[in-house]
Design a protein around this motif. Sequence first.
Motif, PDB file in Angstrom:
ATOM      1  N   VAL A 128       1.079  -0.858   0.057  1.00  0.00           N
ATOM      2  CA  VAL A 128       0.229  -0.231   0.263  1.00  0.00           C
ATOM      3  C   VAL A 128       1.212   1.171   0.067  1.00  0.00           C
ATOM      4  O   VAL A 128       1.443   0.735   1.114  1.00  0.00           O
ATOM      5  CB  VAL A 128      -0.868   0.432   1.023  1.00  0.00           C
ATOM      6  CG1 VAL A 128      -2.339   0.865   0.994  1.00  0.00           C
ATOM      7  CG2 VAL A 128      -1.440  -1.365   1.280  1.00  0.00           C
ATOM      8  N   THR A 129       1.018   1.592  -0.982  1.00  0.00           N
ATOM      9  CA  THR A 129       1.592   3.422  -1.672  1.00  0.00           C
ATOM     10  C   THR A 129       1.080   4.386  -1.502  1.00  0.00           C
ATOM     11  O   THR A 129      -0.045   4.903  -2.081  1.00  0.00           O
ATOM     12  CB  THR A 129       2.262   3.306  -2.948  1.00  0.00           C
ATOM     13  OG1 THR A 129       3.226   1.948  -2.678  1.00  0.00           O
ATOM     14  CG2 THR A 129       3.666   4.635  -2.883  1.00  0.00           C
ATOM     15  N   PRO A 130       0.774   5.340  -0.015  1.00  0.00           N
ATOM     16  CA  PRO A 130       0.187   6.028  -0.120  1.00  0.00           C
ATOM     17  C   PRO A 130       0.409   7.055  -1.273  1.00  0.00           C
ATOM     18  O   PRO A 130       1.428   7.304  -1.358  1.00  0.00           O
ATOM     19  CB  PRO A 130       0.173   6.761   1.178  1.00  0.00           C
ATOM     20  CG  PRO A 130       0.688   5.443   2.401  1.00  0.00           C
ATOM     21  CD  PRO A 130       1.523   4.889   1.332  1.00  0.00           C
ATOM     22  N   VAL A 131      -0.218   7.812  -1.272  1.00  0.00           N
ATOM     23  CA  VAL A 131      -0.200   9.282  -1.905  1.00  0.00           C
ATOM     24  C   VAL A 131      -0.527  10.758  -1.221  1.00  0.00           C
ATOM     25  O   VAL A 131      -1.075  10.430  -0.041  1.00  0.00           O
ATOM     26  CB  VAL A 131      -2.173   9.489  -3.399  1.00  0.00           C
ATOM     27  CG1 VAL A 131      -1.847  10.570  -3.940  1.00  0.00           C
ATOM     28  CG2 VAL A 131      -2.387   7.813  -3.879  1.00  0.00           C
ATOM     29  N   ASN A 132       0.459  11.555  -1.731  1.00  0.00           N
ATOM     30  CA  ASN A 132       0.745  12.581  -0.726  1.00  0.00           C
ATOM     31  C   ASN A 132       0.135  13.779  -1.073  1.00  0.00           C
ATOM     32  O   ASN A 132       0.566  14.394  -1.847  1.00  0.00           O
ATOM     33  CB  ASN A 132       2.397  12.628  -0.234  1.00  0.00           C
ATOM     34  CG  ASN A 132       2.074  14.000   0.679  1.00  0.00           C
ATOM     35  OD1 ASN A 132       1.251  14.247   1.156  1.00  0.00           O
ATOM     36  ND2 ASN A 132       3.356  14.948   0.359  1.00  0.00           N
ATOM     37  N   ASP A 133      -1.532  13.819  -0.406  1.00  0.00           N
ATOM     38  CA  ASP A 133      -2.248  15.200  -0.998  1.00  0.00           C
ATOM     39  C   ASP A 133      -2.082  15.791  -0.433  1.00  0.00           C
ATOM     40  O   ASP A 133      -2.743  16.781  -1.038  1.00  0.00           O
ATOM     41  CB  ASP A 133      -4.072  14.421  -1.344  1.00  0.00           C
ATOM     42  CG  ASP A 133      -3.883  14.113   0.639  1.00  0.00           C
ATOM     43  OD1 ASP A 133      -3.358  14.187   1.418  1.00  0.00           O
ATOM     44  OD2 ASP A 133      -5.331  13.475   0.538  1.00  0.00           O
ATOM     45  N   GLY A 134      -1.459  16.310   0.336  1.00  0.00           N
ATOM     46  CA  GLY A 134      -0.713  17.818   0.552  1.00  0.00           C
ATOM     47  C   GLY A 134      -1.923  18.065   1.462  1.00  0.00           C
ATOM     48  O   GLY A 134      -1.628  19.759   1.744  1.00  0.00           O
ATOM     49  N   VAL A 135      -2.645  17.256   1.852  1.00  0.00           N
ATOM     50  CA  VAL A 135      -3.832  17.744   3.314  1.00  0.00           C
ATOM     51  C   VAL A 135      -3.777  17.425   4.732  1.00  0.00           C
ATOM     52  O   VAL A 135      -3.723  16.046   4.446  1.00  0.00           O
ATOM     53  CB  VAL A 135      -5.266  17.888   2.151  1.00  0.00           C
ATOM     54  CG1 VAL A 135      -6.502  17.755   3.030  1.00  0.00           C
ATOM     55  CG2 VAL A 135      -5.716  18.421   0.993  1.00  0.00           C
ATOM     56  N   THR A 136      -4.002  18.538   5.583  1.00  0.00           N
ATOM     57  CA  THR A 136      -4.388  17.609   7.091  1.00  0.00           C
ATOM     58  C   THR A 136      -5.487  17.415   7.643  1.00  0.00           C
ATOM     59  O   THR A 136      -6.285  17.721   6.830  1.00  0.00           O
ATOM     60  CB  THR A 136      -3.875  18.687   7.601  1.00  0.00           C
ATOM     61  OG1 THR A 136      -2.365  19.039   7.681  1.00  0.00           O
ATOM     62  CG2 THR A 136      -3.680  17.570   9.115  1.00  0.00           C
TER      63      THR A 136
END
Length: 525
Positions: free
Chosen positions: A362-370
């Motif tokens: 599982v590779t998370p997507v860094n969406d930049g949202v807290t």
Amino acid sequence: MRARLMLLTIVVAVAVITAACGDSKSSLLPTAPSALSASTPNVDATTTAAASGTMGNGPKPGNGNGNGNGNGNNNGGGNSPAPVTTETTDVEFEGVIDALGDGSITVNGQTITVTSATVIRHGDQRFQFSDLRRGDRVHVDAKRTATTLEATEIKLQNPGDVVAPPPPPPDPDQVVSVTASDDNAMEGADTGTFRLSRTGTAAQLGAPLSVSFTLTGTAVAADYAAAPVPANFLANQTTVDVTVTPVNDGAPESPESVVLTVSPGTGYQAGSPSSATVTISDQPDPDQVVSVTAPDAIAFETTPTGVDTGAFQLTRSATARQLANSLTVSFTLGGTASNGSDYNLPLTATFAPNSATANVTVTPVNDGVTESPESVVLTLASGAGYRVGSPSFAGVTIADAPPPQISIEVPDPDAHELGNTGRYRVRRTGNLSTPLTVTLRWGGTATFGSFTSGGDYLVSGADNNNVNPTTLTFEAGVSEMDITVEPFQDTVSEPLGETIELTVVDGDTYDLGPVFTGVVFIAAR
């Protein structure tokens, strides 16, 4: 002159009769000339008439008065019918044998019984009843009693001249063929079947028949139970089954063949098809069992070194033969995280050959949202070649970033009251881009405080209020900080020495590292 003409006529008639019925092969009566021809109807004669030598067509007419006037009585005065008699009448037949029965012949449509006393001859040559043939021309002397005719003598006109029709050819042999009515067998689970079929006449099928065959193929005798040879057809039975019963040897092997071939034999011939094949396979392995766990259940969108992945691990239990092949397993994905925006995963995983595990990363997507931590739940789905075991689902959590970890090292653990300090090093890992304050707790046998207050040591940065520091603040970008402890000489003798213990207390904004307590020793004096 008239007498000479009559004499000439008699001589000519005698000569004609002699020429027609002489002792030649074509004579109807070789030894006793006959005046009957082929067209002469049946001739009846009474015993008296035959004895006197007079011949005529039927009984002589009478006058009824005893003198032959036909009046039917002995005194010549009545017309009553002749009395019924049961006496035997001599009759003669001449013609061609139309049919032969069991002890009888048929001539001119009339059946005559032939007994062992009946004389059958041509001239002086005697014959048996079995020598008679349809088409033979004969002269029959017989006795009639009521409606029964019994031959006393049969004179053959032309024995051997009439060629009897050849007997019909014998029926052809039965034809036996074979098919595999059940051409698949399985060790320990299922038999195979050959079916032998025969065709023939009703008489042939009404009798039993034994048929031989051979068994060949890649399977050997130890691979299946011996089949009984020959195969036996019962009367009126047109098919016989030969069963192939595999032996379960427990050894993995490729499918093997058993070939039955019909062998020629007495009373039958091999037809088409004359051979058939049954295939023996191993018993199938039970379905593989697949389960799932999450050996790395935490993933982060960002870390100081990049994204941090999570992992599911699928495990299969299988035989060696199954493990030698790849296996593709299906699953569904649920949870609060969304596939395609928070992470990206296919919905299948494949076990490589000879591998009992398959990892799903599982590779998370860094969406930049807290955002709050989100979950990914993988649930196994059933599929071909496997079944779902337990546990059938597992979860991975995706967080924005991992909390920093705080740990303690003691690079200088030995101190002394005569000017020798000790030192702790507090280290943080993780995101260093922001300041971080951690909580401390002091302990040990030594007492914090100044000499005047009765203490044993002071801490660098501590104020003069004799308060032990309970927090430590990391500035942005700082990953480690040192804390120095300074013992001082007091008036109390401590022969065993003293300890100063520093512990990091867990907090909401960080996690504890593997070592979060350190000790400095103050030597005895």
